[in-house]
Design a protein around this motif. Structure first.
Motif, PDB file in Angstrom:
ATOM      1  N   THR A 205      19.462  40.374 113.266  1.00 41.71           N
ATOM      2  CA  THR A 205      18.084  39.749 113.225  1.00 41.71           C
ATOM      3  C   THR A 205      18.239  38.385 112.788  1.00 41.71           C
ATOM      4  O   THR A 205      17.131  37.906 113.256  1.00 41.71           O
ATOM      5  N   ASN A 206      19.054  37.591 112.179  1.00 40.52           N
ATOM      6  CA  ASN A 206      19.096  36.443 111.770  1.00 40.52           C
ATOM      7  C   ASN A 206      17.861  35.920 110.863  1.00 40.52           C
ATOM      8  O   ASN A 206      17.347  34.940 111.040  1.00 40.52           O
ATOM      9  N   LYS A 207      17.438  37.034 110.393  1.00 38.98           N
ATOM     10  CA  LYS A 207      16.183  37.058 109.559  1.00 38.98           C
ATOM     11  C   LYS A 207      16.440  36.602 108.103  1.00 38.98           C
ATOM     12  O   LYS A 207      15.425  36.028 107.176  1.00 38.98           O
ATOM     13  N   TYR A 208      17.600  37.241 107.610  1.00 43.34           N
ATOM     14  CA  TYR A 208      17.817  37.420 106.072  1.00 43.34           C
ATOM     15  C   TYR A 208      18.927  36.445 105.577  1.00 43.34           C
ATOM     16  O   TYR A 208      19.418  36.519 106.330  1.00 43.34           O
ATOM     17  N   SER A 209      18.507  35.923 104.548  1.00 47.22           N
ATOM     18  CA  SER A 209      19.655  35.336 103.840  1.00 47.22           C
ATOM     19  C   SER A 209      20.928  36.095 103.743  1.00 47.22           C
ATOM     20  O   SER A 209      20.997  37.429 103.679  1.00 47.22           O
ATOM     21  N   LYS A 210      22.264  35.334 103.482  1.00 48.86           N
ATOM     22  CA  LYS A 210      23.434  35.960 103.074  1.00 48.86           C
ATOM     23  C   LYS A 210      23.233  36.753 102.079  1.00 48.86           C
ATOM     24  O   LYS A 210      23.804  37.801 102.087  1.00 48.86           O
ATOM     25  N   ASP A 211      22.536  36.496 101.088  1.00 48.61           N
ATOM     26  CA  ASP A 211      22.612  37.218  99.935  1.00 48.61           C
ATOM     27  C   ASP A 211      21.946  38.757  99.991  1.00 48.61           C
ATOM     28  O   ASP A 211      22.264  39.705  99.556  1.00 48.61           O
ATOM     29  N   ARG A 212      20.656  38.432 100.865  1.00 47.14           N
ATOM     30  CA  ARG A 212      20.074  39.821 101.160  1.00 47.14           C
ATOM     31  C   ARG A 212      20.910  40.899 101.878  1.00 47.14           C
ATOM     32  O   ARG A 212      20.867  42.069 101.719  1.00 47.14           O
ATOM     33  N   ILE A 213      21.689  40.071 102.883  1.00 47.37           N
ATOM     34  CA  ILE A 213      22.459  40.973 103.562  1.00 47.37           C
ATOM     35  C   ILE A 213      23.723  41.570 102.858  1.00 47.37           C
ATOM     36  O   ILE A 213      23.935  42.721 102.945  1.00 47.37           O
ATOM     37  N   MET A 214      24.197  40.578 101.772  1.00 48.07           N
ATOM     38  CA  MET A 214      25.469  41.251 101.313  1.00 48.07           C
ATOM     39  C   MET A 214      24.749  42.356 100.079  1.00 48.07           C
ATOM     40  O   MET A 214      25.433  43.507 100.008  1.00 48.07           O
ATOM     41  N   SER A 215      23.485  42.175  99.662  1.00 48.16           N
ATOM     42  CA  SER A 215      23.002  43.318  98.883  1.00 48.16           C
ATOM     43  C   SER A 215      22.854  44.662  99.820  1.00 48.16           C
ATOM     44  O   SER A 215      22.974  45.773  98.987  1.00 48.16           O
TER      45      SER A 215
END
Length: 319
Positions: A205-215
């Motif tokens: 999606t390239n929409k969310y931050s790396k931290d959101r993705i990691m979580s």
């Protein structure tokens, strides 16, 4: 006997995991439930989670089986200027309970009576496709009648292909809930592929931050639990590849770090102080053991688990 037949029943789904991922992504949950959410809610003012207040209106845990931690009460500000804020009560329900509609009405009138503000009630049903989804409570007696309706969503209201193109992280949470119901019914290789599909959809999606993705990946790997070490290693390598090396897993190491920093600070300090310590005081040792199992499954250090749950290191090692 096939590998599928031999495999033991997977770990029971953790209410803590599901509640945590709902909390972390609550604005996107509201966007999922309400297409006009960004014109309705003032997200810039933030959200206030009111777990303590929710427990206070239901004294002595007047809930099914005496322990329901997946309910959410959130103060949400509005943009229309007519109301400063409302309470959005959300309950996550995995079973079929004849008393569910009345319990939702109980929540509603107690919240309304206590805070004197509108209460938006939402029920999210996480069971199988045949699960009931009651959305109304009411009665009629002579000249008096009452009808209470609330918003409902069942995780199979959308099919997989619909969820994958929604461009909303909550859609992937719903899909994970769908796939979790397949555990112990399909081969782990198939479940692992489904897990990777969900991860790829979120990343692309390239929409969310790396931290959101990691979580989210921490949640996904824990929620769609697979025992096979090779499959988990493949998942770690896959995440590394699809992110162009920007997320250097292993996901297991990430789980240890994030759960130590976040889970121990929130889960152990808050959840275990309010839930576990009270549970142990009430003689509910099994609650401490159940949560210790969840943290052990996530790979947390034995000493940290023992300290947080009140169990001995030897007891945790034997789980």
């Amino acid at each position: 006997m096939s590998e599928l037949t031999k495999r033991s029943v997977p770990f029971k789904k953790s209410d803590e995991l599901l509640k945590a991922i709902f909390e972390e992504n609550f604005p996107d949950f509201l966007r999922f439930m309400y297409p006009e959410a960004d014109t309705m809610f003032d997200f810039e003012k933030g959200l206030t989670f009111m777990d303590k207040e929710l427990l206070e209106i239901m004294p002595d845990r007047e809930r099914k089986k005496g322990r329901r931690i997946a309910d959410l009460l959130v103060k949400v500000y509005l943009k229309d200027g007519t109301q400063k804020w409302i309470l959005a009560h959300t309950e996550i329900e995995g079973g079929n309970d004849d008393g569910f509609p009345y319990r939702m009405f109980q929540y509603h009138y107690r919240l309304l009576d206590r805070y004197r503000v509108p209460v938006e009630t939402i029920a999210v049903f996480t069971g199988g496709q045949t699960q009931g989804r009651p959305g109304e409570y009411g009665y009629f007696v002579f000249g008096t009648s009452l009808t209470f309706r609330y918003l409902t969503y069942q995780i199979f209201d959308h099919q997989e292909d619909e969820l994958l193109v929604m461009d909303n992280i909550f859609a992937y949470i719903v899909l994970a809930c769908q796939k979790a119901l397949s555990e112990n019914k399909i081969a782990e290789e198939e479940l692992a592929e489904q897990r990777s599909t969900i991860a790829r959809a979120l990343i692309e999606t390239n929409k969310y931050s790396k931290d959101r993705i990691m979580s989210f990946l921490v949640f996904l790997k824990s929620f769609l639990f697979i025992r096979d070490k090779d499959l988990n290693s493949n998942f770690d390598q896959y995440i590394y590849q699809v992110t162009g090396g920007t997320i250097q897993m292993g996901v297991i190491e990430t789980i240890k770090r994030q759960e130590r920093e976040k889970g121990l600070q929130t889960g152990l300090e808050k959840g275990m102080q309010t839930g576990l310590e009270k549970g142990k005081a009430d003689g509910k040792r099994e609650e401490a053991i159940a949560i210790a199992l969840e943290f052990k499954k996530m790979g947390l250090p034995i000493a940290d688990i023992a300290k947080g749950t009140g169990l001995s290191i030897e007891e945790v090692e034997k789980l």
